[in-house]
Design a protein around this motif. Structure first.
Motif, PDB file in Angstrom:
ATOM      1  N   ALA A   8      54.365  40.214  30.744  1.00  0.00           N
ATOM      2  CA  ALA A   8      53.839  41.114  31.763  1.00  0.00           C
ATOM      3  C   ALA A   8      53.266  40.278  32.900  1.00  0.00           C
ATOM      4  CB  ALA A   8      52.759  42.015  31.169  1.00  0.00           C
ATOM      5  N   VAL A   9      53.713  40.562  34.087  1.00  0.00           N
ATOM      6  CA  VAL A   9      53.200  39.854  35.248  1.00  0.00           C
ATOM      7  C   VAL A   9      51.937  40.571  35.699  1.00  0.00           C
ATOM      8  CG1 VAL A   9      53.667  39.169  37.621  1.00  0.00           C
ATOM      9  CG2 VAL A   9      55.491  39.124  35.924  1.00  0.00           C
ATOM     10  N   ARG A  10      50.844  39.850  35.686  1.00  0.00           N
ATOM     11  CA  ARG A  10      49.572  40.429  36.109  1.00  0.00           C
ATOM     12  C   ARG A  10      49.290  39.995  37.527  1.00  0.00           C
ATOM     13  NH1 ARG A  10      44.779  40.622  32.266  1.00  0.00           N
ATOM     14  NH2 ARG A  10      45.362  42.650  31.491  1.00  0.00           N
ATOM     15  N   SER A  11      48.923  40.953  38.326  1.00  0.00           N
ATOM     16  CA  SER A  11      48.542  40.604  39.687  1.00  0.00           C
ATOM     17  C   SER A  11      47.060  40.901  39.856  1.00  0.00           C
ATOM     18  CB  SER A  11      49.370  41.381  40.700  1.00  0.00           C
ATOM     19  OG  SER A  11      49.153  42.755  40.540  1.00  0.00           O
ATOM     20  N   THR A  12      46.436  40.133  40.694  1.00  0.00           N
ATOM     21  CA  THR A  12      45.013  40.272  40.963  1.00  0.00           C
ATOM     22  C   THR A  12      44.836  40.549  42.442  1.00  0.00           C
ATOM     23  OG1 THR A  12      44.556  38.639  39.251  1.00  0.00           O
ATOM     24  CG2 THR A  12      42.797  39.092  40.805  1.00  0.00           C
ATOM     25  N   ILE A  13      43.919  41.421  42.751  1.00  0.00           N
ATOM     26  CA  ILE A  13      43.613  41.687  44.146  1.00  0.00           C
ATOM     27  C   ILE A  13      42.399  40.869  44.541  1.00  0.00           C
ATOM     28  CG2 ILE A  13      42.843  43.421  45.798  1.00  0.00           C
ATOM     29  CD1 ILE A  13      44.555  45.422  44.343  1.00  0.00           C
ATOM     30  N   VAL A  14      42.530  40.115  45.613  1.00  0.00           N
ATOM     31  CA  VAL A  14      41.413  39.368  46.191  1.00  0.00           C
ATOM     32  C   VAL A  14      41.234  39.857  47.618  1.00  0.00           C
ATOM     33  CG1 VAL A  14      41.697  37.327  44.747  1.00  0.00           C
ATOM     34  CG2 VAL A  14      42.875  37.457  46.927  1.00  0.00           C
ATOM     35  N   TYR A  15      40.077  39.615  48.145  1.00  0.00           N
ATOM     36  CA  TYR A  15      39.757  40.051  49.498  1.00  0.00           C
ATOM     37  C   TYR A  15      39.659  38.824  50.378  1.00  0.00           C
ATOM     38  CZ  TYR A  15      39.032  44.406  47.179  1.00  0.00           C
ATOM     39  OH  TYR A  15      39.235  45.530  46.431  1.00  0.00           O
ATOM     40  N   ARG A  16      40.513  38.768  51.392  1.00  0.00           N
ATOM     41  CA  ARG A  16      40.590  37.618  52.273  1.00  0.00           C
ATOM     42  C   ARG A  16      39.822  37.911  53.561  1.00  0.00           C
ATOM     43  NH1 ARG A  16      46.346  35.900  52.908  1.00  0.00           N
ATOM     44  NH2 ARG A  16      45.910  34.962  50.892  1.00  0.00           N
ATOM     45  N   LEU A  17      38.848  37.066  53.824  1.00  0.00           N
ATOM     46  CA  LEU A  17      38.048  37.170  55.042  1.00  0.00           C
ATOM     47  C   LEU A  17      38.586  36.165  56.052  1.00  0.00           C
ATOM     48  CD1 LEU A  17      35.569  38.004  56.739  1.00  0.00           C
ATOM     49  CD2 LEU A  17      34.255  36.302  55.465  1.00  0.00           C
ATOM     50  N   ALA A  18      39.029  36.666  57.195  1.00  0.00           N
ATOM     51  CA  ALA A  18      39.524  35.810  58.268  1.00  0.00           C
ATOM     52  C   ALA A  18      38.517  35.869  59.405  1.00  0.00           C
ATOM     53  CB  ALA A  18      40.890  36.291  58.740  1.00  0.00           C
TER      54      ALA A  18
END
Length: 51
Positions: A8-18
């Motif tokens: 199972a491919v697990r994806s993670t959500i991260v929050y990118r601050l530019a």
């Protein structure tokens, strides 16, 4: 036919601050990104990115 063989491919959500000066940072929660943006003057943009 492709087989993932049970992986199972697990994806993670991260929050990118530019920030306007070109610096980008990633945070695990939206709140961390909001706080960092506030400390940096509030002019950055936050985007949710799937990794």
């Amino acid at each position: 036919m492709a087989c993932n063989c049970g992986r199972a491919v697990r994806s993670t959500i991260v929050y990118r601050l530019a920030l306007p000066n070109g610096v980008t940072r990633q945070y695990l929660t939206r709140r961390e990104a909001d706080d960092a943006n506030r400390r940096a003057g509030g002019r950055g943009s936050i985007t949710a990115v799937r990794q």
